[in-house]
Design a protein around this motif. Structure first.
Motif, PDB file in Angstrom:
ATOM      1  N   ASN A 168       0.812  -1.216   0.000  1.00 38.00           N
ATOM      2  CA  ASN A 168       0.000   0.000   0.000  1.00 38.00           C
ATOM      3  C   ASN A 168       0.845   1.266   0.000  1.00 38.00           C
ATOM      4  O   ASN A 168       0.302   2.363   0.137  1.00 38.00           O
ATOM      5  CB  ASN A 168      -0.969   0.003   1.184  1.00 38.00           C
ATOM      6  N   GLY A 212      -0.475   5.058  -0.456  1.00 38.54           N
ATOM      7  CA  GLY A 212      -0.171   5.853   0.733  1.00 38.54           C
ATOM      8  C   GLY A 212       0.680   7.066   0.388  1.00 38.54           C
ATOM      9  O   GLY A 212       0.406   8.188   0.825  1.00 38.54           O
ATOM     10  N   THR A 234      -5.697  -0.394  -1.579  1.00 43.14           N
ATOM     11  CA  THR A 234      -4.783  -1.127  -2.454  1.00 43.14           C
ATOM     12  C   THR A 234      -5.264  -2.563  -2.614  1.00 43.14           C
ATOM     13  O   THR A 234      -5.417  -3.290  -1.631  1.00 43.14           O
ATOM     14  CB  THR A 234      -3.356  -1.107  -1.874  1.00 43.14           C
ATOM     15  N   VAL A 254      -4.535  -6.267  -4.039  1.00 45.55           N
ATOM     16  CA  VAL A 254      -3.306  -7.033  -4.279  1.00 45.55           C
ATOM     17  C   VAL A 254      -3.606  -8.463  -4.728  1.00 45.55           C
ATOM     18  O   VAL A 254      -2.888  -9.385  -4.374  1.00 45.55           O
ATOM     19  CB  VAL A 254      -2.414  -7.052  -3.009  1.00 45.55           C
ATOM     20  N   HIS A 255      -4.683  -8.615  -5.531  1.00 42.34           N
ATOM     21  CA  HIS A 255      -5.100  -9.970  -5.880  1.00 42.34           C
ATOM     22  C   HIS A 255      -4.324 -10.509  -7.094  1.00 42.34           C
ATOM     23  O   HIS A 255      -4.903 -10.891  -8.114  1.00 42.34           O
ATOM     24  CB  HIS A 255      -6.610 -10.000  -6.096  1.00 42.34           C
ATOM     25  N   ASP A 271       3.066 -14.389  -1.971  1.00 50.75           N
ATOM     26  CA  ASP A 271       2.366 -13.092  -1.990  1.00 50.75           C
ATOM     27  C   ASP A 271       1.096 -13.116  -1.141  1.00 50.75           C
ATOM     28  O   ASP A 271       0.683 -14.162  -0.637  1.00 50.75           O
ATOM     29  CB  ASP A 271       2.085 -12.653  -3.444  1.00 50.75           C
ATOM     30  N   ASN A 272       0.500 -11.956  -0.960  1.00 51.38           N
ATOM     31  CA  ASN A 272      -0.705 -11.830  -0.137  1.00 51.38           C
ATOM     32  C   ASN A 272      -1.862 -12.610  -0.748  1.00 51.38           C
ATOM     33  O   ASN A 272      -2.658 -13.229  -0.046  1.00 51.38           O
ATOM     34  CB  ASN A 272      -1.119 -10.367   0.014  1.00 51.38           C
ATOM     35  N   ALA A 273      -1.928 -12.593  -2.088  1.00 48.97           N
ATOM     36  CA  ALA A 273      -3.043 -13.243  -2.780  1.00 48.97           C
ATOM     37  C   ALA A 273      -2.996 -14.760  -2.626  1.00 48.97           C
ATOM     38  O   ALA A 273      -4.025 -15.431  -2.786  1.00 48.97           O
ATOM     39  CB  ALA A 273      -3.034 -12.868  -4.261  1.00 48.97           C
ATOM     40  N   ASN A 303     -11.006 -11.456  -4.171  1.00 53.32           N
ATOM     41  CA  ASN A 303     -10.125 -10.285  -4.117  1.00 53.32           C
ATOM     42  C   ASN A 303      -9.275 -10.350  -2.860  1.00 53.32           C
ATOM     43  O   ASN A 303      -9.653 -10.986  -1.878  1.00 53.32           O
ATOM     44  CB  ASN A 303     -10.971  -8.995  -4.128  1.00 53.32           C
ATOM     45  N   THR A 304      -8.126  -9.697  -2.930  1.00 51.63           N
ATOM     46  CA  THR A 304      -7.243  -9.587  -1.780  1.00 51.63           C
ATOM     47  C   THR A 304      -6.925  -8.119  -1.577  1.00 51.63           C
ATOM     48  O   THR A 304      -6.633  -7.412  -2.547  1.00 51.63           O
ATOM     49  CB  THR A 304      -5.921 -10.358  -2.026  1.00 51.63           C
ATOM     50  N   ILE A 305      -7.006  -7.672  -0.327  1.00 51.82           N
ATOM     51  CA  ILE A 305      -6.759  -6.264  -0.026  1.00 51.82           C
ATOM     52  C   ILE A 305      -5.595  -6.164   0.946  1.00 51.82           C
ATOM     53  O   ILE A 305      -5.484  -6.957   1.882  1.00 51.82           O
ATOM     54  CB  ILE A 305      -8.040  -5.623   0.551  1.00 51.82           C
ATOM     55  N   ASN A 306      -4.707  -5.216   0.680  1.00 50.68           N
ATOM     56  CA  ASN A 306      -3.635  -4.933   1.627  1.00 50.68           C
ATOM     57  C   ASN A 306      -3.538  -3.434   1.845  1.00 50.68           C
ATOM     58  O   ASN A 306      -3.023  -2.702   1.000  1.00 50.68           O
ATOM     59  CB  ASN A 306      -2.299  -5.484   1.125  1.00 50.68           C
ATOM     60  N   THR A 307      -4.082  -2.977   2.951  1.00 47.80           N
ATOM     61  CA  THR A 307      -3.879  -1.598   3.375  1.00 47.80           C
ATOM     62  C   THR A 307      -3.195  -1.640   4.743  1.00 47.80           C
ATOM     63  O   THR A 307      -3.596  -0.972   5.682  1.00 47.80           O
ATOM     64  CB  THR A 307      -5.209  -0.833   3.480  1.00 47.80           C
ATOM     65  N   ALA A 308      -2.183  -2.497   4.837  1.00 45.09           N
ATOM     66  CA  ALA A 308      -1.441  -2.719   6.075  1.00 45.09           C
ATOM     67  C   ALA A 308      -2.410  -3.103   7.200  1.00 45.09           C
ATOM     68  O   ALA A 308      -3.268  -3.960   6.997  1.00 45.09           O
ATOM     69  CB  ALA A 308      -0.593  -1.500   6.413  1.00 45.09           C
ATOM     70  N   ASN A 355     -11.034  -3.119   5.565  1.00 46.60           N
ATOM     71  CA  ASN A 355     -11.377  -2.746   4.190  1.00 46.60           C
ATOM     72  C   ASN A 355     -11.959  -3.923   3.405  1.00 46.60           C
ATOM     73  O   ASN A 355     -12.747  -3.726   2.482  1.00 46.60           O
ATOM     74  CB  ASN A 355     -10.165  -2.159   3.473  1.00 46.60           C
ATOM     75  N   PHE A 394      -0.172   1.629   8.342  1.00 44.75           N
ATOM     76  CA  PHE A 394       0.892   2.329   7.627  1.00 44.75           C
ATOM     77  C   PHE A 394       0.329   2.857   6.307  1.00 44.75           C
ATOM     78  O   PHE A 394      -0.638   2.322   5.778  1.00 44.75           O
ATOM     79  CB  PHE A 394       2.036   1.368   7.298  1.00 44.75           C
ATOM     80  N   GLY A 395       1.001   3.860   5.783  1.00 48.08           N
ATOM     81  CA  GLY A 395       0.520   4.465   4.547  1.00 48.08           C
ATOM     82  C   GLY A 395      -0.663   5.372   4.824  1.00 48.08           C
ATOM     83  O   GLY A 395      -1.321   5.851   3.906  1.00 48.08           O
ATOM     84  N   ASN A 403      -3.511   4.565   6.060  1.00 44.61           N
ATOM     85  CA  ASN A 403      -4.797   3.923   5.744  1.00 44.61           C
ATOM     86  C   ASN A 403      -5.643   3.677   6.996  1.00 44.61           C
ATOM     87  O   ASN A 403      -5.362   2.769   7.770  1.00 44.61           O
ATOM     88  CB  ASN A 403      -4.563   2.592   5.019  1.00 44.61           C
TER      89      ASN A 403
END
Lengths: 341, 396
Positions: free
Chosen positions: A110, A114, A128, A130-131, B136-138, B155-160, B166, B384-385, B387
């Motif tokens: 992110n 950010g 963000t 990230v899929h 990876d996160n996904a 879907n995969t979300i990363n806002t820390a 989210n 972080f960021g 968010n």
């Protein structure tokens, strides 16, 4: 949802009309982005940014000079990979000793959204996706929902991914890049597994208003799974639901990997009358590369002729709808339908 | 417009294998913060963490998974997710349907395998590990989607640290727009050398069990968890058991610094305010808050300022991170589950290890387990960021 402004940094010349006519070559099976000088970004800040953050902010900032979006929506599979591996190497090489946090903070996916929020003092919706190979498609869907919720608000939506040693090595080991030297101009003739690596950033400003728009996003669909029958079923259902069968141009994510070619050929056969274009010899393969196809479509709708090397079959010469079909590793698939109005 | 109801919940954290065990620990003030022991690290045996005591092999066995490429994060996620879908009574046919979506959050993903990742990423001459597509996160979402044969949007979300808040917000919007009829939302993260060293380098890890909102707080403890919720439209629920109504959500960016919150908590204030607007509620309607409360110097003071600015005198609040540690990408969903429990059982849990209020704000979190009338509860997550996200759950 309507696309009003766009910008792109990728491994080809994007600044001038006709810049795409000359295909710039890959180096060591990697196509690296041609980065501009990033005027307007403080040099100290620029130095601390990893490439993904640099490309992402560098592509977005020119669009945000006189425009304050009500949301920043980024699709990136990996975000700051370069920083991620730097921090990873610090951990192992110094056996978890005294580490500096800069790379850690920049390595979070992110960081692009950010950093954009920070640089433009934007306190609005910020997210963000990230899929992996559908990160950009999910960002588009998010922006499409926002545009329906608030048609008069502007949203920034982007696709960013970088090549770093980290993901290059991992995908090389996984068999996703060619083991032999491959020139990008002959990418589609290779008839072997794997592609060449690429990177880039595409940024769009979108809203719910048709006036003076460059393009309209008419529909988007994604699915998972390697079954070729699922691909056929999904494409057929999509065409039936959203089109009258008249698609002057199909852009596919063909990437020189002979294992993925059958998916694209399935789509081409379902649209026998369509011209077919390809772009991964320009961009290389990366998880959010579908953004490049969308950006090329915007240029086409603005009246720019796409280069000869883009066309696999026929040539688009009307302003009719454009369908983009992309698969990432055969596991994630998306269809994006765009029209001029 | 039809309301979005919660029809299933699942949680797996350092304080319990399932929702009931998590609630029991909260009621009895039982913290899950203990010394790191599950993987080799220079901090094993010394660093307090909200660690799930079961080893990765034990998790594989109990889940019946033998895929060599599956990661600890995915296993933790699977257990919590199975609980949520069983609780909601979703059938295999419903899971396979194209109108069932899975929105997952993770910030660590497969990076819990920090050493394996190092070798693969540096291509150091060894053959690739079985984890090449697991870092990876996904990867967590894709594993869950494949294992449970989810037929709709993934879907995969990363806002820390606000990632799974989210994910919930995104899932609720998919339902509102008709892109799904049921969504499974949540997140999972496991402890990793990567995050431990990252937070260590930022000097915000505490050497002791954390003390949220205490004047003498010395930083956060990391934790690991998975937590999921099933959301459905009210019109589809009929006589189904429902826990709560996802009444409002707000997302903002603090736009101040990559890893700390502005002095006045601008981002936190805005996301809470937006959640209230979305829920068409006023500050006085909120009966309780599950605060972000990481126990860092910066977070607790700025979050307190933002709460005071919005609420004047904030309603009863606490940070459950004193129980579970900061579970990063899972935190928003885990704390949403805890908020829903507060709502369901009309109760409030004791804040742990709180001694003295922060001088400049004077806020005192809930002291003991007690019954508390709750109609609307807020849950905060900041990352972080910049968010920031806030969710509001209301009684059905």
């Amino acid at each position: 949802m309507y696309i009003h402004y766009h910008n792109c940094i990728f491994p080809q010349q994007t600044a001038l009309p006709g810049g795409l006519d000359t295909l710039l070559p890959a180096d060591g099976n990697q196509l690296k982005a041609i980065e501009p000088s990033y005027d307007g970004v403080p040099p100290g800040l620029l130095r601390r940014m990893g490439k993904a953050v640099r490309m992402g902010t560098g592509t977005a900032l020119p669009l945000l000079k006189d425009l304050r979006p009500d949301g920043i929506i980024i699709g990136t599979a990996n975000g700051g990979m370069e920083d991620c591996i730097r921090f990873l190497n610090q951990i192992i090489d110094y056996d978890e000793g005294m580490l500096t946090p800069g790379n850690f903070v920049q390595s979070t996916p992110n960081a692009i959204a950010g950093q954009l929020g920070l640089m433009t003092r934007n306190q609005c919706y910020n997210i963000t996706h990230v899929h992996r190979g559908l990160s950009f498609e999910q960002a588009l869907l998010d922006a499409a929902m926002l545009s329906m919720e608030h048609p008069h608000r502007n949203y920034l939506v982007g696709a960013v991914d970088e090549i770093a040693d980290y993901n290059y090595n991992i995908d090389l080991l996984g068999g996703w890049y060619k083991k032999h030297p491959q020139q990008n101009k002959d990418l589609y003739e290779a008839n072997s597994p794997g592609s060449i690596a690429g990177e880039g950033a595409v940024m769009l400003v979108v809203n719910g208003q048709p006036e003076e728009a460059v393009a309209r996003l008419r529909a988007i669909r994604s699915w998972h799974g390697t079954n070729p029958d699922d691909a056929r079923t999904n494409i057929e259902a999509f065409l039936q639901q959203y089109t009258d069968g008249n698609i002057p141009l199909l852009i596919t994510g063909e990437n020189g990997d002979n294992r993925l070619l059958p998916y694209y050929e399935t789509c081409e056969k379902l649209l026998p009358g369509s011209a077919v274009g390809r772009f991964k010899h320009m961009s290389g393969e990366y998880p959010t590369a579908a953004g490049i196809a969308l950006w090329l479509t915007c240029r086409l709708f603005e009246g720019e002729a796409l280069p000869h090397h883009f066309y696999k079959k026929g040539k688009e010469n009307t302003a009719g709808p454009v369908l983009i079909y992309n698969t990432y590793k055969g596991e994630q698939h998306s269809l994006i339908l765009l029209s001029k109005k | 417009m039809s309301r979005i109801l919660i029809t299933g919940i699942g949680a797996f954290s350092a304080i319990g294998d399932n929702v009931a065990a998590n609630r029991q620990a909260l009621i009895s003030g039982q913290s899950g913060i203990r010394t790191l022991s599950n993987f080799p690290s220079r901090y094993a045996g010394s660093l307090p963490c909200g660690e799930i005591t079961r080893s990765t092999d034990e998790l594989k066995q109990s889940s019946g998974i033998d895929d060599p490429g599956v990661t600890r994060t995915s296993l933790i996620a699977l257990q919590a997710l199975r609980e949520a879908i069983t609780d909601a009574g979703l059938t295999p046919e419903q899971l396979r349907s194209s109108d069932t979506a899975l929105i997952n959050a993770s910030t660590v993903g497969g990076m819990c395998l920090t050493d394996e990742l190092y070798h693969d990423a540096n291509n150091d001459g060894l053959a690739g590990s079985p984890f090449l597509s697991s870092y990876d996160n996904a990867s967590v979402t894709l594993f869950l989607g494949q294992h449970l044969r989810i037929g709709g949007i993934q879907n995969t979300i990363n806002t820390a640290c606000s990632s799974s808040a989210n994910a919930i917000l995104y899932g609720a919007r998919l339902l509102r727009h008709g892109f799904a009829r049921r969504v499974i939302v949540g997140g999972a993260d496991s402890l990793a050398k990567f995050t431990i060293n990252g937070f260590k380098a930022l000097h915000i890890l505490s050497a002791n069990p954390c003390t949220p909102f205490d004047a003498g707080r010395t930083g956060l403890n990391l934790g690991e968890a998975g937590a999921y919720l099933v959301l459905e439209r009210e019109e589809d629920c009929h006589d189904k058991k429902t826990y709560a109504h996802c009444a409002g959500y707000g997302n903002s960016n603090d736009s101040y610094h990559p890893s700390s919150i502005s002095d006045e908590g601008e981002g936190p204030f805005l996301c809470m305010q937006r959640a209230l607007e979305a829920a068409q509620l006023t500050a006085g309607d909120i009966d309780a808050i599950n605060a972000h409360g990481t126990a860092t110097e910066n977070n607790d003071e700025t979050e307190s300022r933002a709460m005071i600015r919005l609420f004047g005198t904030p309603p009863p609040f606490l940070s459950t991170k004193a129980y579970t540690g900061h579970t990063l990408g899972a935190a928003g969903a885990l704390e949403a589950v805890f908020s829903i429990l507060q709502l369901q059982y009309q109760e409030s849990y004791p804040a742990l290890r709180f001694n003295e209020p922060i001088v400049s704000t004077g806020l005192i979190p809930s002291a003991s387990y007690r019954s508390l009338p709750v109609t609307h509860i807020m849950s905060n997550s900041f990352g972080f960021g910049g968010n920031c996200s806030s969710l509001i759950f209301s009684a059905v």
